[in-house]
Design a protein around this motif. Structure first.
Motif, PDB file in Angstrom:
ATOM      1  N   LYS A 159     -38.202 -74.725  47.415  1.00  0.00           N
ATOM      2  CA  LYS A 159     -38.849 -75.300  48.593  1.00  0.00           C
ATOM      3  C   LYS A 159     -37.881 -75.950  49.570  1.00  0.00           C
ATOM      4  O   LYS A 159     -37.321 -77.006  49.302  1.00  0.00           O
ATOM      5  CB  LYS A 159     -39.895 -76.350  48.163  1.00  0.00           C
ATOM      6  CG  LYS A 159     -41.213 -75.748  47.699  1.00  0.00           C
ATOM      7  CD  LYS A 159     -41.986 -75.187  48.867  1.00  0.00           C
ATOM      8  CE  LYS A 159     -43.343 -74.675  48.405  1.00  0.00           C
ATOM      9  NZ  LYS A 159     -44.139 -74.147  49.504  1.00  0.00           N
ATOM     10  N   HIS A 160     -37.648 -75.328  50.710  1.00  0.00           N
ATOM     11  CA  HIS A 160     -37.108 -75.931  51.917  1.00  0.00           C
ATOM     12  C   HIS A 160     -36.124 -77.081  51.663  1.00  0.00           C
ATOM     13  O   HIS A 160     -36.443 -78.248  51.873  1.00  0.00           O
ATOM     14  CB  HIS A 160     -38.247 -76.433  52.801  1.00  0.00           C
ATOM     15  CG  HIS A 160     -39.360 -75.451  52.983  1.00  0.00           C
ATOM     16  ND1 HIS A 160     -39.158 -74.171  53.439  1.00  0.00           N
ATOM     17  CD2 HIS A 160     -40.693 -75.552  52.731  1.00  0.00           C
ATOM     18  CE1 HIS A 160     -40.318 -73.537  53.489  1.00  0.00           C
ATOM     19  NE2 HIS A 160     -41.250 -74.332  53.057  1.00  0.00           N
ATOM     20  N   ALA A 206     -39.897 -77.789  56.290  1.00  0.00           N
ATOM     21  CA  ALA A 206     -41.179 -77.122  56.070  1.00  0.00           C
ATOM     22  C   ALA A 206     -41.685 -76.466  57.350  1.00  0.00           C
ATOM     23  O   ALA A 206     -42.203 -75.349  57.332  1.00  0.00           O
ATOM     24  CB  ALA A 206     -42.208 -78.123  55.553  1.00  0.00           C
ATOM     25  N   LYS A 209     -39.239 -73.599  58.243  1.00  0.00           N
ATOM     26  CA  LYS A 209     -38.995 -72.699  57.104  1.00  0.00           C
ATOM     27  C   LYS A 209     -37.509 -72.607  56.769  1.00  0.00           C
ATOM     28  O   LYS A 209     -36.983 -71.528  56.524  1.00  0.00           O
ATOM     29  CB  LYS A 209     -39.563 -71.304  57.402  1.00  0.00           C
ATOM     30  CG  LYS A 209     -41.057 -71.285  57.690  1.00  0.00           C
ATOM     31  CD  LYS A 209     -41.864 -71.731  56.490  1.00  0.00           C
ATOM     32  CE  LYS A 209     -43.360 -71.563  56.716  1.00  0.00           C
ATOM     33  NZ  LYS A 209     -43.911 -72.456  57.728  1.00  0.00           N
ATOM     34  N   ASN A 211     -34.443 -72.727  54.453  1.00  0.00           N
ATOM     35  CA  ASN A 211     -34.191 -72.526  53.036  1.00  0.00           C
ATOM     36  C   ASN A 211     -32.714 -72.236  52.827  1.00  0.00           C
ATOM     37  O   ASN A 211     -32.034 -71.730  53.730  1.00  0.00           O
ATOM     38  CB  ASN A 211     -35.004 -71.347  52.477  1.00  0.00           C
ATOM     39  CG  ASN A 211     -36.470 -71.686  52.297  1.00  0.00           C
ATOM     40  OD1 ASN A 211     -36.822 -72.540  51.513  1.00  0.00           O
ATOM     41  ND2 ASN A 211     -37.323 -71.008  53.064  1.00  0.00           N
TER      42      ASN A 211
END
Length: 225
Positions: A159-160, A206, A209, A211
């Motif tokens: 998650k991010h 978030a 996006k 990552n």
């Protein structure tokens, strides 16, 4: 434990207990499951921190105040969630994910700085690597346990920039401690700025996006492994 550490521990405990409880409700666990997941999420990072720093038995087992707080918050979250779900007729439960995300981000930030403060109090400021390591482990530990018990791939792996946000917040705190004039006001400024940075990074990551790089295998190769 001074007031600042008590504040961080209480903030992180409440936030992580809510995130654990909501994750349990999303998995349709019963009240016991909600309480257990909320409790483990709230105290898990601190237990790992204490084991790493040689605090045996961990503080969670020496003083049950935070565990009781986590259990109480999880129970309240369960009944609030049950009431809201019962009266939600349009099937839009986006609020579950929003509250889970925000509570997880706040818990991550609070426990990251708390982990550093605990090492400073017990061992000192000399070992920067240890300060950063324990800060990040304390921040991500509870969420890691929550996701494993809930049957999810842990946030830290998917998650991010999750652990990266914790690390950056830890680094900022250590820098601000050196550049801001000593005193209670300076310490609070360093703490709040670092907590805010972690939360902002999680929100931006978030939203956009963000990552870390990953390798994605073709579908055919994944199936043949």
């Amino acid at each position: 434990m001074d007031f600042m550490m008590q504040f961080l521990e209480t903030l992180g405990t409440v936030a992580f207990s809510i995130s654990g409880a909501i994750e349990a409700m999303k998995k349709e666990m019963d009240l016991l499951g909600v309480v257990v997941l909320g409790l483990i999420t709230a105290v898990g990072g601190g237990v790992i921190r204490d084991v790493v720093t040689g605090e045996i038995p961990p503080a969670a087992f020496q003083n049950s105040a935070q565990a009781k707080l986590a259990i109480g918050v999880a129970i309240i979250a369960f009944f609030v969630g049950a009431i809201l779900t019962k009266h939600q007729h349009n099937g839009n439960f986006l609020w579950w994910n929003v509250v889970l995300f925000l509570s997880d981000a706040i818990g991550l930030a609070a426990f990251t700085i708390l982990g550093i403060r605990c090492v400073q109090e017990r061992i000192g400021n000399d070992n920067i690597a240890l300060l950063l390591f324990v800060g990040v482990v304390t921040g991500v530990g509870g969420g890691l346990m929550r996701d494993v018990l809930a049957g999810n791939i842990p946030y830290i792996f998917r998650k991010h920039v999750y652990a990266t946000a914790s690390l950056l917040g830890a680094v900022l705190y250590l820098i601000l401690e050196q550049v801001i004039p000593a005193g209670e006001g300076g310490r609070w400024l360093a703490v709040m700025a670092s907590v805010l940075l972690v939360v902002i990074i999680r929100i931006l990551a978030a939203h956009f996006k963000w990552n870390l790089p990953r390798v994605k295998l073709p579908q055919s190769e994944e199936e043949n492994v």
